[in-house]
Enzyme design. Structure first.
Site, PDB file in Angstrom:
ATOM      1  N   TYR A 218       0.820  -1.211   0.000  1.00 45.29           N
ATOM      2  CA  TYR A 218       0.000   0.000   0.000  1.00 45.29           C
ATOM      3  C   TYR A 218       0.857   1.266   0.000  1.00 45.29           C
ATOM      4  CZ  TYR A 218      -4.708  -1.909   0.749  1.00 45.29           C
ATOM      5  OH  TYR A 218      -5.918  -2.523   0.604  1.00 45.29           O
TER       6      TYR A 218
ATOM      7  N   ASP B 204      -2.652 -18.102   0.270  1.00 46.82           N
ATOM      8  CA  ASP B 204      -3.683 -18.692  -0.594  1.00 46.82           C
ATOM      9  C   ASP B 204      -4.327 -19.891   0.091  1.00 46.82           C
ATOM     10  OD1 ASP B 204      -1.249 -20.032  -0.846  1.00 46.82           O
ATOM     11  OD2 ASP B 204      -1.541 -20.528  -2.957  1.00 46.82           O
TER      12      ASP B 204
ATOM     13  N   ASP C 206     -12.061  -9.432   4.208  1.00 48.71           N
ATOM     14  CA  ASP C 206     -13.360  -9.379   3.528  1.00 48.71           C
ATOM     15  C   ASP C 206     -13.973 -10.778   3.456  1.00 48.71           C
ATOM     16  OD1 ASP C 206     -13.394  -6.654   3.075  1.00 48.71           O
ATOM     17  OD2 ASP C 206     -13.926  -6.847   0.955  1.00 48.71           O
TER      18      ASP C 206
ATOM     19  N   LYS D 208       3.320 -15.288   1.713  1.00 50.37           N
ATOM     20  CA  LYS D 208       3.633 -16.130   0.552  1.00 50.37           C
ATOM     21  C   LYS D 208       5.148 -16.314   0.508  1.00 50.37           C
ATOM     22  CE  LYS D 208       1.511 -17.150  -2.858  1.00 50.37           C
ATOM     23  NZ  LYS D 208       1.120 -18.513  -3.299  1.00 50.37           N
TER      24      LYS D 208
ATOM     25  N   ASP E  15      -6.249  -7.224   3.799  1.00 51.94           N
ATOM     26  CA  ASP E  15      -7.399  -6.572   3.171  1.00 51.94           C
ATOM     27  C   ASP E  15      -8.323  -7.625   2.568  1.00 51.94           C
ATOM     28  OD1 ASP E  15      -8.950  -4.429   2.094  1.00 51.94           O
ATOM     29  OD2 ASP E  15      -7.994  -4.770   0.146  1.00 51.94           O
TER      30      ASP E  15
END
Ligand code: IPM
Ligand code: MG
Length: 368
Positions: A142, A225, A253, A192, A249
């Site tokens: 970000y 993932d 959600d 990751k 983020d």
């Protein structure tokens, strides 16, 4: 001693509507529980842009640094879609997070019993769910440099940079371990590390912080993932998840939707302790500005109200009063009071934003 101070930034879309209900709740705690706050209100996002030509005026930023806690509604809307990136409503929120250095974003995903059937997953997978995602909020892709859209030969290239220092990882890991000790004592760290160097460093630092200072907390690591898959397969395996800004983020959600409605979930963004011992703090619902229903009195104020409950707990050391407010919300839901987003059966009349706020006030009164 003066009252603790709150800066309220309702923002855009449904922000002002849901925040009006929070104001009633704040007043209730002042009148009935002797917990008075000095409240001031200001603009953020598109509302600030319309007035000042910037999504966060410098004076507002300065006040946010001084008060004991900031409560924010939501920012953004289609009206601002074509604005230059630097003045988009979202930049106001990102500036608050960055300049207040709110590095630990706590996003609980709790499944209220009365709502277990609203989840897109089976009841037994989500009933009783109570997990919390700790998202790093002030670094990563970000904010990393270089960033931008550049000319390269005869075409353009869009660049963002994932960047984490050891100290940035260290402090958010500590926040997650501290939180876990007060809950289920389990942390799962997600990155990751199989493809990203920043992920390798993330994993190393989290492990080191654990081994040195939190060996009593159960720690596991997961590729993000796989984490996404596990969240929808068996979310109850988790207690605290700690992850970076972008993965957080996305995963938050997904976790939010597990609980049935985005309209239910609060969040806290916390930084380092101020001189008075309270952490720098901003509280906001996870849902956005929902421009499609803005101004219609349909929005669910619960996420914003529960964000105030988080403020009571994390900024003002009033865990008991936070429990009281959460219990009132639980009772209202158990009684079948529903805003439109929580309606499955036909024939049940949804209540308005204000009616939901009033129902929660009545439940608070009943609980005295
Ligand atoms: C969130 C939102 C923000 C983010 C936007 C509004 C900038 O999606 O808080 O999750 O991406 O962090
Ligand atoms: Mg988001």
């Amino acid at each position: 001693m003066s009252n603790p101070s709150l800066l309220i930034l309702p923002g855009d879309g449904i922000g002002p509507e849901v925040m009006a209900e929070v104001r009633k709740i704040i007043d209730w705690f002042g009148a009935k529980r002797g917990l008075a706050f000095d409240v001031e209100e200001d603009l953020v996002g598109g509302a600030a842009y319309d007035r000042h030509g910037t999504p966060l005026a410098d004076e507002t930023m300065a006040r946010a640094q001084e008060v004991d806690a900031v409560l924010l509604g939501a920012v953004g809307g289609p009206k601002y879609d074509d604005l230059d990136f630097s003045v988009k409503p979202e930049r106001g929120l990102l500036r608050l997070r960055k300049e207040m250095d709110l590095f630990a974003n706590l996003r609980p995903a709790v499944c209220f019993d009365a709502l277990a059937d609203f989840s897109s997953l089976k009841r037994e997978v989500v009933a009783g769910l109570d997990i919390i995602i700790v998202r790093e909020l002030t670094s990563g892709i970000y904010f990393g440099e270089p960033r931008g859209i550049f000319e390269e030969g005869n075409e353009r290239v869009g660049i963002n940079t994932q960047r984490y220092t050891e100290s940035e990882i260290d402090r958010v890991a500590r926040a997650a371990f501290e939180l876990a000790r007060k809950r289920g004592n389990k942390v799962c760290s997600m990155e990751k590390a199989n493809v990203m160097e920043s992920g390798i460093l993330w994993r190393e630092v989290v492990q080191k912080v654990h081994d040195e200072d939190y060996p009593d907390v159960e720690l596991s690591h997961m590729y993000a993932d796989n984490g996404a898959m596990q969240l929808v397969r068996n979310p109850k395996q988790f207690d605290v998840i700690v992850t970076d800004n972008l993965f957080g983020d996305i995963l938050s959600d997904a976790a939010a939707m597990l609980t049935g409605s985005l309209g239910m979930l609060p969040s806290a963004s916390l930084g380092a302790p101020m001189e008075n011992g309270r952490p720098k703090a901003l509280y906001e619902p996870v849902h956005g500005s929902a421009p499609d229903i803005a101004g219609q009195g349909k929005a669910n104020p619960i996420a914003c109200i529960l964000s105030f409950a988080m403020a009571l707990r994390y900024s003002f050391d009033q865990g008991g009063e936070a429990d009281r407010l959460e219990a009132a919300v639980n009772k209202v839901l158990a009684d079948g009071v529903r805003t439109a987003d929580l309606l499955a059966q036909e024939g049940v009349e949804p209540v308005s934003t204000a009616q939901m706020g009033d129902a929660i006030l009545a439940a608070l009164d009943a609980g005295l």
